[in-house]
Design a protein around this motif. Structure first.
Motif, short mmCIF file in Angstrom:
data_model
loop_
_atom_site.label_atom_id
_atom_site.label_comp_id
_atom_site.label_asym_id
_atom_site.label_seq_id
_atom_site.Cartn_x
_atom_site.Cartn_y
_atom_site.Cartn_z
N ARG A 83 52.14 43.89 38.87
CA ARG A 83 52.75 42.87 39.65
C ARG A 83 53.54 42.12 38.71
NH1 ARG A 83 47.89 42.59 41.76
NH2 ARG A 83 47.90 40.26 41.58
N GLN A 176 60.17 38.71 37.95
CA GLN A 176 58.86 38.95 38.05
C GLN A 176 58.13 38.01 37.07
OE1 GLN A 176 58.75 42.67 35.76
NE2 GLN A 176 56.69 43.31 36.68
N GLU A 367 50.98 34.05 42.66
CA GLU A 367 51.82 34.62 43.51
C GLU A 367 51.48 33.84 44.66
OE1 GLU A 367 51.73 39.26 42.39
OE2 GLU A 367 50.26 38.51 43.11
#
Length: 369
Positions: A83, A176, A367
């Motif tokens: 991720r 990202q 996140e």
């Protein structure tokens, strides 16, 4: 590649010795003669971000065949769907005194760097795709002298790191999350990268955390210039972690003396200022943790052919000086310890599993913001 994973600890004894001397401005005369380059500094052409578009310029990148960043000890696996993207800067792996900077195609230096990568950066491969550039690192003799050539060599090395980072940013997703990590010389370059490429920039919002390990960070003379705060809680994102490992009794005189004689990233003197010390077991500063909380140390086999995780073996506590103390010298790691019970070369591997868990936890916190 994994067959001789920790061979670095056997073949890089000079690197280990050099790490103990990293913080000295003036080394022993014999050491200087043996290790400080006698050649004139060569002002080499710059390397640009376009050069780092080439796969061969990287020790590790997601599409690299035989990627050393994919190694894990038994019981662990790298993620197949990372991720985050991680930019890792390896420590010194160039020993020669014929040049002030390592050639990019120096096979020995690059092989050694890959071995260090397997012992350090692999802790993050559950959370991130790892990018690790080759760079024209300063030879470790540059850390043993106050000659102007030493700083020129470090500046050249940093120029490569900065170019690689710029290329890294163009090759990963535009939104990202980014993990930053380095050790020793790599940590020094990472501090400058934070000051020049992250502090005050929109990019700072994409940083999950920065592991700046094996190099002292002053809370007052360095941290304000780096653009991120220190990590105060275990689930904090967008912050900096740092530690320097010693067994007891610890004698960090070499580090303290050079630290007190140096200037921080903010331009202010470091003398007498507090060092940042993150306890890697707890993920918090100035903390104490029992051995039972250590999720796993990366311990080499007797023949140095592989490594396994041993849990619950080592405690850790930050002392008032800002050094991370691990109790009496551990029986499972009894070689290549530096003077003063300095476990510099093992800064990551002593807490490999905790670093792995910490990265996953901070990425989840990032996140969730």
């Amino acid at each position: 590649m994994a067959r001789k994973f920790l061979y670095a600890f056997a073949v890089l004894i000079f690197l280990v010795i050099a790490a103990a001397l990293t913080f000295r401005l003036y080394g022993d005369q014999l050491m200087r003669i043996a290790l400080v380059p006698s050649a004139a500094f060569e002002a080499l052409p710059g390397v640009g971000a376009r050069d780092y578009a080439k796969p061969g310029m990287w020790l590790a990148r997601p599409d690299k065949p035989g990627n050393p960043a994919h190694w894990t000890p038994p019981g662990y696996k790298p993620t197949v769907k990372p991720r985050a993207a991680m930019f890792y800067i390896h420590p010194t792996s160039y020993l020669e005194r014929a040049r002030w900077n390592a050639p990019l195609d120096d096979k020995i230096a690059n092989d050694r760097a890959a071995l260090f990568l397997r012992g350090q950066a692999t802790a993050f491969n559950e959370s991130a795709a790892i990018w690790a550039p080759r760079y024209r690192q300063a030879t470790f003799g540059a850390f043993l002298t106050g000659q102007k050539e030493a700083q020129l060599a470090l500046d050249l090395a940093y120029g490569d790191v900065a170019a690689a980072f710029d290329s890294f940013l163009t090759q990963i997703g535009p939104d990202q999350p980014i993990i930053l990590a380095g050790h020793s010389q790599g940590a020094l370059h990472l501090m400058r990268l934070l000051r020049e490429r992250v502090a005050g920039k929109p990019l700072a919002k994409r940083i999950v955390a920065a592991w700046v390990i094996g190099w002292p960070i002053s809370r007052s003379a360095d941290l304000p210039a780096l653009g991120l705060p220190e990590c105060r809680t275990a689930d904090q994102a967008g912050c900096i972690l740092s530690w320097q490992s010693f067994a007891e009794p610890a004698d960090p005189t070499l580090i303290v003396d050079s630290y007190n004689a140096s200037t921080g990233m903010s331009g202010k003197p470091r003398k007498g200022t507090a060092m940042l010390c993150t306890n890697p077991i707890t993920g918090t500063p100035n903390a104490t943790a029992p051995a039972s909380a250590n999720l796993g140390t990366l311990v080499p086999s007797k023949d140095m052919g592989t490594a396994t995780i041993v849990a619950g073996g080592l405690p850790a506590r930050c002392d008032p000086r800002g050094f991370l103390l691990i109790g009496p010298p551990p029986a499972q790691i009894d070689k290549y310890v530096l003077p003063g019970n300095n476990y510099h070369v093992f800064d990551y591997s002593l807490f490999w599993a905790n670093v792995r868990a910490d990265a996953a936890r901070r990425l989840a916190a990032f996140e969730a913001r």
